[in-house]
Design an enzyme around this catalytic site. Structure first.
Site, PDB file in Angstrom:
ATOM      1  N   ASP A 116       0.735  -1.210   0.026  1.00 52.36           N
ATOM      2  CA  ASP A 116       0.077   0.091  -0.170  1.00 52.36           C
ATOM      3  C   ASP A 116       0.968   1.074  -0.174  1.00 52.36           C
ATOM      4  OD1 ASP A 116      -1.950  -1.924   0.150  1.00 52.36           O
ATOM      5  OD2 ASP A 116      -2.780  -0.968   1.878  1.00 52.36           O
ATOM      6  N   ASP A 117       0.279   2.279  -0.250  1.00 53.05           N
ATOM      7  CA  ASP A 117       0.695   3.773  -0.105  1.00 53.05           C
ATOM      8  C   ASP A 117       1.739   4.191  -1.215  1.00 53.05           C
ATOM      9  OD1 ASP A 117      -0.866   3.553   2.020  1.00 53.05           O
ATOM     10  OD2 ASP A 117       0.702   3.920   3.696  1.00 53.05           O
TER      11      ASP A 117
ATOM     12  N   HIS B  78      -5.621   2.823  -4.133  1.00 57.72           N
ATOM     13  CA  HIS B  78      -5.659   3.026  -2.560  1.00 57.72           C
ATOM     14  C   HIS B  78      -6.368   4.258  -2.233  1.00 57.72           C
ATOM     15  CE1 HIS B  78      -4.699   1.838   1.280  1.00 57.72           C
ATOM     16  NE2 HIS B  78      -3.761   2.543   1.713  1.00 57.72           N
TER      17      HIS B  78
ATOM     18  N   HIS C  23      -5.723   9.281   0.368  1.00 53.31           N
ATOM     19  CA  HIS C  23      -5.456   8.334   1.645  1.00 53.31           C
ATOM     20  C   HIS C  23      -6.354   8.878   2.940  1.00 53.31           C
ATOM     21  CE1 HIS C  23      -3.647   5.545   4.726  1.00 53.31           C
ATOM     22  NE2 HIS C  23      -3.002   4.770   3.533  1.00 53.31           N
TER      23      HIS C  23
ATOM     24  N   TYR D 184      -6.736   2.357   5.874  1.00 56.83           N
ATOM     25  CA  TYR D 184      -7.102   1.749   7.285  1.00 56.83           C
ATOM     26  C   TYR D 184      -8.194   0.796   7.245  1.00 56.83           C
ATOM     27  CZ  TYR D 184      -5.185   6.578   7.428  1.00 56.83           C
ATOM     28  OH  TYR D 184      -4.756   7.780   7.291  1.00 56.83           O
TER      29      TYR D 184
ATOM     30  N   HIS E  31       3.819  -2.196   3.369  1.00 51.39           N
ATOM     31  CA  HIS E  31       3.674  -0.756   2.790  1.00 51.39           C
ATOM     32  C   HIS E  31       5.000  -0.669   1.981  1.00 51.39           C
ATOM     33  CE1 HIS E  31       0.492  -0.833   5.487  1.00 51.39           C
ATOM     34  NE2 HIS E  31       0.028   0.117   4.910  1.00 51.39           N
TER      35      HIS E  31
HETATM   36 ZN   LIG Z   1      -2.542   3.098   3.380  1.00 45.07          ZN
END
Ligand SMILES: [Zn+2]
Length: 249
Positions: A46-47, A101, A105, A142, A198
């Site tokens: 993610d991210d 994603h 965020h 989350y 991540h």
């Molecule tokens: Zn995230």
């Protein structure tokens, strides 16, 4: 005959309109907390994109593993930066999965209907422009969802993906602690694993990832994309990238 034709037309007009209906909700797509194909493990990141994207992709390639990248539009960096666009293309061209994603965020369960659409379509648009695909998978930041989040995601053709294993890299776990989590799950040996990581952490990219791949492959898992571990197409459509220059403003 005439009446039923009118009715059909009216129903077609309703289903073609923008407003998601309860019919949309009950149809595919769906929400997934893990993989469904036995003996698969999906390592997800993610991210991104981030500083270590190339290293993550190269490690996956070297070890014969596939990864899934849930990308932000404008979180750690802007997806339209030249460097970011190159990284998105690198992931895609190496046959790993790219997915959403969301744009910034945000915690989706706090957003309005309009804000939700905005958070989702901006990433879809970016991936259409940069790569030429419309993603079919979304991971809510989350893991925060509610009925409205799911309604909007489904109306946009998004399969919502959570996870069933957390390396805990985003909550301060050291590399050794994340590796221990992988040891535990490999020893427990569930039928499938959907692993949250991540890509923006140095230790995840360079220390935990090679270890995790070896550990899971050693335990007999096939390391595939989320789409593959669920048997669902990764993209709603695949076309050509656009040429142009865009900003995150
Ligand atoms: Zn995230």
């Amino acid at each position: 005959m005439f009446t039923s034709t009118l009715l059909t037309l009216a129903l077609a007009a309703i289903s073609a309109s923008a407003a998601p209906s309860s019919l949309t909700r009950r149809a595919q797509p769906s929400i997934f907390y893990g993989c469904t194909k036995p003996n698969t493990a999906a390592i997800t990141f993610d991210d991104g994109v981030g500083s270590y994207t190339y290293d993550v992709v190269n490690t996956l390639n070297e070890k014969g593993a596939k990864g899934t990248f849930f990308l932000n539009g404008n979180n750690w960096r802007c997806i339209y930066d030249e460097d970011s666009k190159d990284k998105v293309n690198y992931i895609y061209k190496n046959d790993h999965q790219i997915a959403s994603h969301t744009w910034s965020h945000a915690r989706l369960s706090d957003l309005s209907f309009d804000q939700l659409h905005d958070e989702m379509w901006r990433v879809e648009q970016a991936l259409q422009r940069i790569v030429g695909v419309t993603p079919a998978f979304l991971r809510p930041p989350y893991g925060a969802i509610n009925d409205q989040v799911l309604d909007v995601a489904y109306s946009r053709g998004q399969n919502v993906v959570i996870w069933d294993f957390d390396s805990r890299d985003s909550v301060g776990a050291s590399a050794d602690e994340s590796k221990a989590e992988y040891d535990t799950v490999a020893n427990q040996h569930p039928d499938t694993i959907m692993a949250l990581n991540h890509e923006v952490y140095d230790s995840t990219a360079h220390d935990v990832l090679p270890y995790a791949i070896d550990r899971l492959q050693g335990a007999g898992y096939q390391l595939v994309t989320v789409a593959e571990c669920l048997g669902i197409d990764a993209y709603q459509n695949v076309g050509e990238p656009e040429t142009g220059s865009w900003t995150c403003e």
